[in-house]
Write a protein that holds these residues in place. Structure first.
Motif, mmCIF file in Angstrom:
data_model
loop_
_atom_site.group_PDB
_atom_site.id
_atom_site.type_symbol
_atom_site.label_atom_id
_atom_site.label_comp_id
_atom_site.label_asym_id
_atom_site.label_seq_id
_atom_site.Cartn_x
_atom_site.Cartn_y
_atom_site.Cartn_z
ATOM 1 N N LEU A 39 10.663 7.588 1.582
ATOM 2 C CA LEU A 39 9.405 7.701 0.841
ATOM 3 C C LEU A 39 8.847 6.325 0.481
ATOM 4 O O LEU A 39 7.643 6.103 0.540
ATOM 5 C CB LEU A 39 9.599 8.530 -0.438
ATOM 6 C CG LEU A 39 9.698 10.026 -0.233
ATOM 7 C CD1 LEU A 39 10.318 10.695 -1.453
ATOM 8 C CD2 LEU A 39 8.330 10.613 0.068
ATOM 9 N N ARG A 40 9.714 5.406 0.122
ATOM 10 C CA ARG A 40 9.269 4.049 -0.226
ATOM 11 C C ARG A 40 8.724 3.300 0.988
ATOM 12 O O ARG A 40 7.855 2.455 0.854
ATOM 13 C CB ARG A 40 10.428 3.243 -0.814
ATOM 14 C CG ARG A 40 10.671 3.478 -2.281
ATOM 15 C CD ARG A 40 11.636 2.448 -2.850
ATOM 16 N NE ARG A 40 13.022 2.752 -2.567
ATOM 17 C CZ ARG A 40 13.760 3.636 -3.246
ATOM 18 N NH1 ARG A 40 13.226 4.306 -4.246
ATOM 19 N NH2 ARG A 40 15.012 3.840 -2.932
ATOM 20 N N ARG A 41 9.221 3.573 2.168
ATOM 21 C CA ARG A 41 8.864 2.821 3.370
ATOM 22 C C ARG A 41 7.817 3.507 4.244
ATOM 23 O O ARG A 41 7.264 2.886 5.143
ATOM 24 C CB ARG A 41 10.113 2.573 4.240
ATOM 25 C CG ARG A 41 11.280 1.925 3.530
ATOM 26 C CD ARG A 41 11.057 0.563 2.940
ATOM 27 N NE ARG A 41 10.337 -0.334 3.819
ATOM 28 C CZ ARG A 41 9.621 -1.366 3.390
ATOM 29 N NH1 ARG A 41 9.514 -1.634 2.116
ATOM 30 N NH2 ARG A 41 8.995 -2.139 4.239
ATOM 31 N N PHE A 96 5.533 9.886 -3.469
ATOM 32 C CA PHE A 96 5.350 8.504 -3.027
ATOM 33 C C PHE A 96 5.305 7.539 -4.207
ATOM 34 O O PHE A 96 5.778 6.408 -4.111
ATOM 35 C CB PHE A 96 4.059 8.359 -2.209
ATOM 36 C CG PHE A 96 4.166 8.895 -0.806
ATOM 37 C CD1 PHE A 96 5.131 8.427 0.068
ATOM 38 C CD2 PHE A 96 3.285 9.862 -0.357
ATOM 39 C CE1 PHE A 96 5.223 8.897 1.376
ATOM 40 C CE2 PHE A 96 3.359 10.351 0.943
ATOM 41 C CZ PHE A 96 4.337 9.864 1.802
ATOM 42 N N ALA A 97 4.744 7.960 -5.320
ATOM 43 C CA ALA A 97 4.607 7.088 -6.489
ATOM 44 C C ALA A 97 5.924 6.859 -7.214
ATOM 45 O O ALA A 97 6.147 5.785 -7.775
ATOM 46 C CB ALA A 97 3.574 7.671 -7.457
ATOM 47 N N ILE A 143 4.237 15.761 7.072
ATOM 48 C CA ILE A 143 4.740 14.561 6.389
ATOM 49 C C ILE A 143 5.841 14.958 5.410
ATOM 50 O O ILE A 143 6.901 14.334 5.365
ATOM 51 C CB ILE A 143 3.600 13.823 5.662
ATOM 52 C CG1 ILE A 143 2.617 13.231 6.678
ATOM 53 C CG2 ILE A 143 4.153 12.730 4.734
ATOM 54 C CD1 ILE A 143 1.308 12.767 6.068
ATOM 55 N N GLY A 144 5.594 15.999 4.626
ATOM 56 C CA GLY A 144 6.603 16.477 3.684
ATOM 57 C C GLY A 144 7.864 16.933 4.392
ATOM 58 O O GLY A 144 8.979 16.646 3.941
ATOM 59 N N ARG A 145 7.699 17.623 5.501
ATOM 60 C CA ARG A 145 8.851 18.097 6.288
ATOM 61 C C ARG A 145 9.658 16.901 6.797
ATOM 62 O O ARG A 145 10.883 16.889 6.714
ATOM 63 C CB ARG A 145 8.367 18.955 7.450
ATOM 64 C CG ARG A 145 9.463 19.564 8.296
ATOM 65 C CD ARG A 145 8.903 20.471 9.394
ATOM 66 N NE ARG A 145 8.301 21.658 8.805
ATOM 67 C CZ ARG A 145 6.979 21.901 8.752
ATOM 68 N NH1 ARG A 145 6.115 21.051 9.263
ATOM 69 N NH2 ARG A 145 6.526 23.007 8.193
ATOM 70 N N GLU A 146 8.958 15.898 7.307
ATOM 71 C CA GLU A 146 9.615 14.691 7.835
ATOM 72 C C GLU A 146 10.394 13.955 6.754
ATOM 73 O O GLU A 146 11.516 13.510 6.973
ATOM 74 C CB GLU A 146 8.545 13.770 8.426
ATOM 75 C CG GLU A 146 9.024 12.392 8.821
ATOM 76 C CD GLU A 146 7.870 11.444 9.149
ATOM 77 O OE1 GLU A 146 8.103 10.228 9.090
ATOM 78 O OE2 GLU A 146 6.750 11.892 9.447
ATOM 79 N N LEU A 147 9.802 13.824 5.568
ATOM 80 C CA LEU A 147 10.398 13.004 4.520
ATOM 81 C C LEU A 147 11.283 13.767 3.542
ATOM 82 O O LEU A 147 12.267 13.216 3.044
ATOM 83 C CB LEU A 147 9.289 12.299 3.737
ATOM 84 C CG LEU A 147 8.444 11.325 4.543
ATOM 85 C CD1 LEU A 147 7.261 10.852 3.722
ATOM 86 C CD2 LEU A 147 9.288 10.151 5.014
ATOM 87 N N TRP A 170 0.839 -1.205 0.000
ATOM 88 C CA TRP A 170 0.000 0.000 0.000
ATOM 89 C C TRP A 170 0.867 1.246 0.000
ATOM 90 O O TRP A 170 1.817 1.344 0.776
ATOM 91 C CB TRP A 170 -0.884 -0.014 1.254
ATOM 92 C CG TRP A 170 -1.816 1.142 1.371
ATOM 93 C CD1 TRP A 170 -3.089 1.204 0.911
ATOM 94 C CD2 TRP A 170 -1.562 2.407 1.997
ATOM 95 N NE1 TRP A 170 -3.641 2.426 1.216
ATOM 96 C CE2 TRP A 170 -2.725 3.192 1.882
ATOM 97 C CE3 TRP A 170 -0.458 2.965 2.642
ATOM 98 C CZ2 TRP A 170 -2.822 4.485 2.387
ATOM 99 C CZ3 TRP A 170 -0.544 4.254 3.138
ATOM 100 C CH2 TRP A 170 -1.715 4.992 3.009
ATOM 101 N N ARG A 171 0.549 2.177 -0.878
ATOM 102 C CA ARG A 171 1.227 3.470 -0.900
ATOM 103 C C ARG A 171 0.175 4.562 -0.764
ATOM 104 O O ARG A 171 -0.945 4.424 -1.285
ATOM 105 C CB ARG A 171 2.015 3.675 -2.206
ATOM 106 C CG ARG A 171 3.100 2.652 -2.472
ATOM 107 C CD ARG A 171 4.091 2.418 -1.326
ATOM 108 N NE ARG A 171 4.658 3.624 -0.789
ATOM 109 C CZ ARG A 171 4.848 3.866 0.516
ATOM 110 N NH1 ARG A 171 4.502 2.994 1.413
ATOM 111 N NH2 ARG A 171 5.364 4.987 0.921
ATOM 112 N N PRO A 172 0.507 5.649 -0.074
ATOM 113 C CA PRO A 172 -0.469 6.729 0.083
ATOM 114 C C PRO A 172 -0.726 7.434 -1.252
ATOM 115 O O PRO A 172 0.207 7.756 -1.983
ATOM 116 C CB PRO A 172 0.189 7.681 1.086
ATOM 117 C CG PRO A 172 1.606 7.250 1.210
ATOM 118 C CD PRO A 172 1.754 5.892 0.634
ATOM 119 N N THR A 173 -2.000 7.632 -1.540
ATOM 120 C CA THR A 173 -2.409 8.380 -2.728
ATOM 121 C C THR A 173 -3.372 9.469 -2.279
ATOM 122 O O THR A 173 -3.800 9.514 -1.122
ATOM 123 C CB THR A 173 -3.123 7.485 -3.755
ATOM 124 O OG1 THR A 173 -4.363 7.036 -3.197
ATOM 125 C CG2 THR A 173 -2.261 6.305 -4.190
#
Length: 120
Positions: free
Chosen positions: A91-93, A75-76, A46-50, A27-30
């Motif tokens: 991003l993958r995990r 994410f994609a 989330i963007g700041r974290e990643l 599952w990936r976030p969309t």
């Protein structure tokens, strides 16, 4: 309930934690399944974290849909981003809290062992 914090693990969650299930591979976030359902502030976090503080600052005036779209693309296709390998791997995990099944807490190991009739 799995995404709620502060709840007791369900049998399903315990089973997944014991099988080393790879939720990020499945599952990936969309936009539709997650990103449109959280707040704009959470998307920026989330963007700041990643992707780092500069990314979040550059998106600070964007509307929620634009931020969600940028994260969905990241994410994609993390390999298409001009960022260090560790950010692409993050991003993958990445999974929302409650979807990542990590190590089973020691107290849970004891509970599972007692249910299965094994000594801890």
């Amino acid at each position: 309930p799995q995404l709620a914090t502060g709840h007791e693990d369900t049998a399903w969650e315990v089973a997944l934690s014991l099988t080393d299930a790879d939720m990020a591979g499945y599952w990936r976030p969309t936009h539709d399944n997650y990103l449109a359902r959280v707040s704009r502030d959470r998307l920026l976090a989330i963007g700041r974290e990643l992707l780092g503080e500069p990314w979040a600052q550059s998106r600070s005036r964007d509307q929620k849909g634009e931020i969600a779209g940028a994260l969905e693309r990241a994410f994609a296709a993390p390999d298409s981003l001009p960022c260090p390998q560790e950010q692409r791997e993050a991003l993958r995990r990445w999974l929302p809290e409650g979807m990542a099944f990590g190590e089973t807490p020691p107290a849970l190991d004891l509970k599972v062992a007692s249910v299965l009739g094994h000594a801890a």
